[in-house]
Motif scaffolding. Structure first.
Motif, mmCIF file in Angstrom:
data_model
loop_
_atom_site.group_PDB
_atom_site.id
_atom_site.type_symbol
_atom_site.label_atom_id
_atom_site.label_comp_id
_atom_site.label_asym_id
_atom_site.label_seq_id
_atom_site.Cartn_x
_atom_site.Cartn_y
_atom_site.Cartn_z
ATOM 1 N N PRO A 176 0.805 -1.233 0.000
ATOM 2 C CA PRO A 176 0.000 0.000 0.000
ATOM 3 C C PRO A 176 0.832 1.275 0.000
ATOM 4 O O PRO A 176 0.484 2.256 -0.646
ATOM 5 C CB PRO A 176 -0.834 -0.114 1.282
ATOM 6 N N GLY A 177 1.959 1.276 0.712
ATOM 7 C CA GLY A 177 2.773 2.487 0.755
ATOM 8 C C GLY A 177 3.301 2.875 -0.611
ATOM 9 O O GLY A 177 3.213 4.030 -1.035
ATOM 10 N N ARG A 178 3.873 1.900 -1.304
ATOM 11 C CA ARG A 178 4.428 2.181 -2.628
ATOM 12 C C ARG A 178 3.323 2.537 -3.612
ATOM 13 O O ARG A 178 3.499 3.405 -4.474
ATOM 14 C CB ARG A 178 5.204 0.975 -3.146
ATOM 15 N N VAL A 179 2.182 1.879 -3.494
ATOM 16 C CA VAL A 179 1.063 2.170 -4.387
ATOM 17 C C VAL A 179 0.594 3.610 -4.203
ATOM 18 O O VAL A 179 0.350 4.337 -5.175
ATOM 19 C CB VAL A 179 -0.090 1.181 -4.137
ATOM 20 N N VAL A 180 0.489 4.021 -2.928
ATOM 21 C CA VAL A 180 0.041 5.391 -2.655
ATOM 22 C C VAL A 180 1.014 6.401 -3.229
ATOM 23 O O VAL A 180 0.626 7.374 -3.885
ATOM 24 C CB VAL A 180 -0.142 5.611 -1.140
ATOM 25 N N LEU A 181 2.311 6.178 -3.017
ATOM 26 C CA LEU A 181 3.311 7.114 -3.525
ATOM 27 C C LEU A 181 3.333 7.137 -5.052
ATOM 28 O O LEU A 181 3.447 8.205 -5.669
ATOM 29 C CB LEU A 181 4.692 6.748 -2.980
ATOM 30 N N SER A 182 3.230 5.962 -5.657
ATOM 31 C CA SER A 182 3.239 5.906 -7.118
ATOM 32 C C SER A 182 1.995 6.559 -7.699
ATOM 33 O O SER A 182 2.062 7.323 -8.671
ATOM 34 C CB SER A 182 3.336 4.450 -7.585
ATOM 35 N N LEU A 213 0.257 8.789 -6.259
ATOM 36 C CA LEU A 213 0.337 10.227 -5.993
ATOM 37 C C LEU A 213 1.172 10.926 -7.064
ATOM 38 O O LEU A 213 0.848 12.039 -7.488
ATOM 39 C CB LEU A 213 0.934 10.464 -4.609
ATOM 40 N N GLY A 214 2.252 10.265 -7.493
ATOM 41 C CA GLY A 214 3.057 10.853 -8.554
ATOM 42 C C GLY A 214 2.257 11.028 -9.836
ATOM 43 O O GLY A 214 2.350 12.063 -10.507
ATOM 44 N N ILE A 215 1.479 10.013 -10.181
ATOM 45 C CA ILE A 215 0.624 10.123 -11.364
ATOM 46 C C ILE A 215 -0.441 11.188 -11.139
ATOM 47 O O ILE A 215 -0.740 11.995 -12.022
ATOM 48 C CB ILE A 215 -0.042 8.763 -11.665
ATOM 49 N N ALA A 216 -1.016 11.191 -9.926
ATOM 50 C CA ALA A 216 -2.094 12.136 -9.622
ATOM 51 C C ALA A 216 -1.619 13.580 -9.734
ATOM 52 O O ALA A 216 -2.353 14.442 -10.225
ATOM 53 C CB ALA A 216 -2.640 11.871 -8.217
ATOM 54 N N ILE A 217 -0.394 13.844 -9.302
ATOM 55 C CA ILE A 217 0.121 15.218 -9.380
ATOM 56 C C ILE A 217 0.219 15.671 -10.828
ATOM 57 O O ILE A 217 -0.144 16.796 -11.176
ATOM 58 C CB ILE A 217 1.486 15.311 -8.674
ATOM 59 N N GLY A 218 0.700 14.776 -11.699
ATOM 60 C CA GLY A 218 0.800 15.138 -13.108
ATOM 61 C C GLY A 218 -0.557 15.401 -13.728
ATOM 62 O O GLY A 218 -0.752 16.402 -14.430
ATOM 63 N N SER A 257 -2.512 3.135 -12.694
ATOM 64 C CA SER A 257 -2.688 4.344 -13.493
ATOM 65 C C SER A 257 -4.084 4.928 -13.301
ATOM 66 O O SER A 257 -4.247 6.146 -13.180
ATOM 67 C CB SER A 257 -2.454 4.032 -14.970
ATOM 68 N N PHE A 258 -5.087 4.056 -13.278
ATOM 69 C CA PHE A 258 -6.458 4.537 -13.136
ATOM 70 C C PHE A 258 -6.673 5.205 -11.782
ATOM 71 O O PHE A 258 -7.300 6.278 -11.699
ATOM 72 C CB PHE A 258 -7.436 3.373 -13.309
ATOM 73 N N LEU A 259 -6.149 4.600 -10.726
ATOM 74 C CA LEU A 259 -6.291 5.202 -9.395
ATOM 75 C C LEU A 259 -5.603 6.565 -9.350
ATOM 76 O O LEU A 259 -6.146 7.542 -8.804
ATOM 77 C CB LEU A 259 -5.690 4.274 -8.336
ATOM 78 N N GLY A 260 -4.409 6.645 -9.924
ATOM 79 C CA GLY A 260 -3.724 7.938 -9.965
ATOM 80 C C GLY A 260 -4.476 8.960 -10.790
ATOM 81 O O GLY A 260 -4.557 10.137 -10.436
ATOM 82 N N GLY A 261 -5.064 8.499 -11.908
ATOM 83 C CA GLY A 261 -5.832 9.411 -12.750
ATOM 84 C C GLY A 261 -7.059 9.950 -12.050
ATOM 85 O O GLY A 261 -7.363 11.147 -12.128
ATOM 86 N N VAL A 262 -7.792 9.074 -11.345
ATOM 87 C CA VAL A 262 -8.976 9.519 -10.603
ATOM 88 C C VAL A 262 -8.595 10.521 -9.527
ATOM 89 O O VAL A 262 -9.232 11.571 -9.371
ATOM 90 C CB VAL A 262 -9.702 8.307 -9.983
ATOM 91 N N ALA A 263 -7.533 10.203 -8.780
ATOM 92 C CA ALA A 263 -7.084 11.137 -7.745
ATOM 93 C C ALA A 263 -6.656 12.465 -8.362
ATOM 94 O O ALA A 263 -6.946 13.539 -7.827
ATOM 95 C CB ALA A 263 -5.933 10.525 -6.958
ATOM 96 N N GLY A 264 -5.983 12.399 -9.511
ATOM 97 C CA GLY A 264 -5.557 13.625 -10.169
ATOM 98 C C GLY A 264 -6.713 14.476 -10.634
ATOM 99 O O GLY A 264 -6.687 15.709 -10.508
ATOM 100 N N VAL A 265 -7.742 13.844 -11.176
ATOM 101 C CA VAL A 265 -8.927 14.587 -11.625
ATOM 102 C C VAL A 265 -9.608 15.267 -10.443
ATOM 103 O O VAL A 265 -10.013 16.438 -10.519
ATOM 104 C CB VAL A 265 -9.907 13.644 -12.350
ATOM 105 N N VAL A 266 -9.719 14.543 -9.319
ATOM 106 C CA VAL A 266 -10.359 15.120 -8.134
ATOM 107 C C VAL A 266 -9.549 16.302 -7.601
ATOM 108 O O VAL A 266 -10.098 17.379 -7.313
ATOM 109 C CB VAL A 266 -10.527 14.040 -7.041
ATOM 110 N N ILE A 267 -8.232 16.118 -7.496
ATOM 111 C CA ILE A 267 -7.388 17.205 -6.982
ATOM 112 C C ILE A 267 -7.405 18.399 -7.928
ATOM 113 O O ILE A 267 -7.564 19.555 -7.509
ATOM 114 C CB ILE A 267 -5.948 16.710 -6.772
ATOM 115 N N GLY A 268 -7.243 18.130 -9.227
ATOM 116 C CA GLY A 268 -7.234 19.215 -10.209
ATOM 117 C C GLY A 268 -8.544 19.971 -10.255
ATOM 118 O O GLY A 268 -8.562 21.207 -10.351
ATOM 119 N N SER A 269 -9.659 19.239 -10.161
ATOM 120 C CA SER A 269 -10.965 19.898 -10.173
ATOM 121 C C SER A 269 -11.152 20.754 -8.928
ATOM 122 O O SER A 269 -11.680 21.870 -8.991
ATOM 123 C CB SER A 269 -12.075 18.844 -10.258
#
Length: 400
Positions: free
Chosen positions: A29-35, A37-42, A333-345
């Protein structure tokens, strides 16, 4: 062939692959969250740039629309030869066209002068001119009457005038009172209004506007100098030809119709610059996200060599191993994308509300962000997945 052998050789279904992918992510879970998060930031950066830019553009469009990107000005054609003045029926002819929403005209009263009182020397005109009006000029040009009212064309009372913004300052008139008057043509004339600055026709700010009756007594010949029209925003270009032929059917070449306002050109330039900016930011964000996914999956494969060896020894095929890691890459990738959309919005909404802009997040940006993230994640996961599938069971088990 026994039932057990048949079960061991059956192909993993989509549900099985999904469960394996979820299990692989849950074990780290730790590595997944960090990874993620990196995708989500982009992706958040891309969504925020798109959303903030679109919201800013929406606010800009609202301002430009208020100014009048769909306003056209009709005058005498400019050229080397003399051309006849606009017909006296120009304003009425423009109003009758389907593309025209509103029209008004002004005409220069050449010999009229305006003074604060009759004791001012005749030469001290301060550059103030006199314009005969026909219709609601400030309404068509997106201006406003800051004090008093506009000339009532229905009653057409001769001895009433409205001052432009600069003219009012030059004459020392700030607010309208019952005894506010100016001296025009050897007579006192009641001032009934003062205009604010007209952004689309600032040359009118130093003018005094008079009704046709008073203008006629001051020597006005009835030919308008300019006709302002607010046309259908979707038909600005064809309206130019329509207006020229409507005002002067026999000689449309003698009528000059301005191009859409400079604000429209600025609007188009803004659209182009935003498009280029968004494409660049989006490409960088996806590249960063893809590199992050590839890096995470390569490390995951290296750490899970023993797991791969055990599964291969128990009968798992290479394609089963490949598909498992590919599904993990897609899920990550999908989890990072969803998080990124939520943060960006969220960033877009907060920023737009603080600036007082309308919130505008295009659906294509959200769909494109998610879709592109999953696509780039899948591409980035192909190599690690293929590498995991090629691991020999013996070498993998030796690491246990």
């Amino acid at each position: 062939m026994s039932a057990g052998s048949g079960t061991a050789r059956r192909t993993l279904g989509s549900a099985d692959l999904f469960r394996l992918g979820v299990f692989g992510l849950r074990t780290r879970p730790g590595r997944v969250v960090l990874s993620a998060l990196g995708i989500a930031i982009g992706i958040a950066a891309m969504i925020a740039v798109v959303g903030i830019s679109t919201s800013n553009k929406a606010a800009l469009d609202r301002v430009l629309d208020a100014l009048g990107t769909n306003v056209l000005t009709t005058t005498e054609a400019q050229g080397f030869s003399d051309v006849p003045p606009l017909p006296t029926t120009a304003v009425d002819s423009a109003r009758r066209q389907d593309v025209v929403e509103a029209a008004a005209g002004v005409g220069t009263v050449t010999d009229a002068r305006v003074y604060r009182n009759p004791f001012v020397p005749p030469t001290e005109t301060k550059g103030i001119g006199v314009m005969a009006v026909q219709g609601d000029v400030p309404g068509v040009l997106g201006g406003e009457v800051v004090s008093g009212r506009w000339i009532d064309g229905a009653t057409d009372v001769p001895a009433q005038v409205v001052l432009g913004a600069t003219a009012a300052r030059s004459l020392g008139v700030e607010e309208i009172g019952a005894d506010t008057r100016v001296w025009i043509g050897g007579q006192w004339v009641q001032v009934v209004g003062v205009l604010g600055s007209l952004a689309l026709a600032d040359d009118l700010d130093n003018q005094v506007f008079v009704p046709p009756g008073l203008a006629g007594s001051l020597g006005y010949d009835g030919h308008p100098t300019a006709v302002y029209t607010r046309v259908d925003p979707d038909r600005v270009a064809p309206a130019r030809d329509v207006l020229a032929r409507a005002i002067s059917p026999a000689h449309p070449q003698d009528v000059g119709v301005t191009r859409p306002s400079d604000a429209l050109a600025a609007k188009n330039a803004t659209d182009d610059s935003f498009t280029g900016l968004l494409v660049g930011i989006g490409g960088v964000a996806l590249l960063v996200g893809g590199i992050g996914v590839a890096n995470t999956m390569v490390i995951t494969v290296l750490e899970r060599r023993a797991e791969v060896g055990v599964r291969r020894a128990l009968g798992a095929r290479r394609r089963n191993i490949r598909d498992q890691f590919l599904v993990e890459s897609l899920l990550l990738s999908f989890l990072g994308g969803v998080a990124g959309v939520v943060i960006g919005s969220g960033v877009t909404i907060a920023f737009a509300l603080v600036q007082g802009w309308p919130v505008a997040i295009p659906l294509w940006a959200i769909a494109g962000g998610l879709g592109s993230t999953v696509l780039i994640g899948g591409v980035s996961g192909l190599y690690p997945a293929a590498r995991a599938a090629r691991i020999p069971p013996t070498s993998a088990l030796a690491a246990v």
